[in-house]
Design an enzyme around this catalytic site. Structure first.
Site, short mmCIF file in Angstrom:
data_model
loop_
_atom_site.label_atom_id
_atom_site.label_comp_id
_atom_site.label_asym_id
_atom_site.label_seq_id
_atom_site.Cartn_x
_atom_site.Cartn_y
_atom_site.Cartn_z
N ARG A 78 0.82 -1.22 0.00
CA ARG A 78 0.00 0.00 0.00
C ARG A 78 0.85 1.27 0.00
O ARG A 78 0.42 2.30 -0.52
CB ARG A 78 -0.96 -0.01 1.20
N GLY A 132 -12.37 -4.82 1.40
CA GLY A 132 -13.78 -4.42 1.47
C GLY A 132 -14.16 -3.47 0.34
O GLY A 132 -15.25 -3.58 -0.24
N GLY A 177 -7.33 -7.83 0.18
CA GLY A 177 -7.53 -8.64 1.38
C GLY A 177 -6.86 -10.00 1.27
O GLY A 177 -5.72 -10.11 0.82
N LYS A 235 -17.15 -17.04 4.35
CA LYS A 235 -18.59 -16.87 4.59
C LYS A 235 -19.40 -16.44 3.37
O LYS A 235 -19.05 -15.48 2.70
CB LYS A 235 -18.78 -15.83 5.70
#
Ligand code: 3PG
Ligand code: MG
Length: 411
Positions: free
Chosen positions: A38, A391, A368, A210
């Site tokens: 980043r 996200g 992520g 999930k």
């Protein structure tokens, strides 16, 4: 996809104070930065503003800051690494107040081309709230430090926080520019083109633990792609929806119906929805997660024993997925295929990464976990684009408007 927003190429920052929101939320271990992606990704915009004679005031959050300001979540290590990367001094304003007298004094002393970094914006707490609520006061203090604002924090662009979006209102009020940086432009070019204007066949690969985290993205991508591949923990809820028993595998009972609907949707639209045909089973989840001393058995997806849990896609599934990727022209991948942190359970994720590295398709990796997996497994330089946002890339793929993008001025 061209973004109709003012960019750093559209503003003249010579002699002006420019507040730049970056996403310097980097992983740290014992105070050392373990992944500088980043920071490196933020350099083009910073260099451009320095070259143009701006006074560059950088800001970012780091971590969740649940228990108030603390040295463990200070941006000091980032300032140091950034100085090395830029080859010039980045003055760090360590004041936990972020804005205020120390910051103002430092900005007043800046010369053209100087760079300073403010302290972790979340040290102010209010950062977390909506800009129209208490975050407004902090947003105004940030805006008071600068003439113009540049958002280059793609990883945080889904947060309507003071430093990401709230600040723009106050910059505008005083006639300044709100622009996006090169990283934002690049991310939106890649992700936007993939979903809005893909060269076909377009294959989307979704994994991760999930189903609940990916509901909207499954739905949206099914509209846009030609083939949707499902792996990871979320695949077992789909297998259950198919009528299979999944033993002790991750299962979200409340989403079984949803998975059925998605399978029907794919069928009606004539799209391929690929699910695992076999799976690598374990007796219980490895502890610690990377403990290689675990027994595995491979079974067909409809034969998962009641006392076992699936933890990776099996070899037949790998072959099926690799084949689907081979003829693709665009691939978007978000979420690992199994417990890739464990060397015994990483084959599925690794083989998918390998298949992507061998295709001629444009390959785009969501941030992520998927980015971490591709980095850890050594395939990073083989991908067309690895997003710096987890996200944020997911919300973008869902078709949501990102506050950090729409807060910028239109061209
Ligand atoms: C991230 O790493 O996900 C981004 O920096 C955003 O951080 P957040 O999820 O804590 O808002
Ligand atoms: Mg996050």
């Amino acid at each position: 996809m061209s973004l109709n927003k003012k960019s750093v190429d559209d503003i003249n920052v010579k002699g002006r104070r420019v507040l730049v929101r970056c996403d310097f939320n980097v992983p740290l271990k014992n105070g050392e930065i373990t992944d500088e992606t980043r920071i490196v990704a933020a350099l083009p915009t910073i260099k451009k503003l320095v070259k143009d004679g701006g006074k560059v005031i950088l800001c970012s959050h780091l971590g969740k800051v649940k228990n108030g300001p603390n040295e463990g979540e200070s941006l000091a290590p980032v300032a140091k690494r950034l100085s090395e990367k830029l080859g010039k001094d980045v003055k760090f304003i360590s004041d936990y107040n972020v804005t205020g007298a120390t910051a103002t004094g430092a900005v007043e002393a800046m010369k053209e081309g100087d760079v300073i970094l403010l302290q972790n914006t979340r040290f102010r707490g209010k950062e977390e709230t909506k800009p129209e609520e208490a975050g407004d006061a902090f947003a105004k203090e940030l805006a008071d430090l600068a003439d113009d604002y540049v958002c280059d924090a793609f990883g945080s662009a889904h947060r309507a926080h003071a430093s990401v979006a709230g600040v723009t209102k106050f910059i505008k009020e005083k006639g300044g520019n709100n622009a996006v940086g090169y990283l934002m432009q690049k991310e939106i070019d890649f992700l936007g083109n993939a979903v809005e204007n893909p060269v076909r066949p377009f294959v989307a690969i979704l994994g991760g633990a999930k189903v609940a985290d990916k509901l909207n993205v499954i739905n949206t991508l099914l509209d846009k792609c030609d083939t949707l591949i499902i792996g990871g923990g979320m695949a077992y809820t789909f297998l259950k929806a198919k009528g299979y028993e999944v033993g002790k595998s991750l299962l979200d009972e409340s989403k079984v119906e949803y998975c059925k609907e998605m399978m029907e949707k794919a069928e009606k639209a004539g799209k391929k929805l690929l699910l695992p045909v076999d799976t690598v089973c374990i007796d219980s989840f490895p502890d610690p997660i990377d403990n290689p001393n675990i027994e595995t058995t491979v079974v067909d997806a409809d034969k998962i024993p009641s006392n076992k849990e699936g933890a990776d896609i099996g070899p037949k599934t790998i072959e099926l997925y690799a084949e689907a990727v081979k003829s693709a022209k665009t691939v978007v991948w978000n979420g690992p295929m199994g417990v890739f942190e464990n060397p015994v359970l990483a084959a599925g994720t690794e083989e998918v990464a390998k298949a992507l590295s061998e295709t001629t398709a444009t390959t785009i990796i969501g941030g992520g976990d998927s980015a971490a997996a591709v980095n850890q497994l050594g395939y990073a330089d083989k991908m067309s684009h690895i997003s710096t946002g987890g996200g944020a890339s997911l919300e973008f793929l869902e078709g949501k408007k990102l506050p950090g993008v729409y807060a910028a001025d239109d061209k």
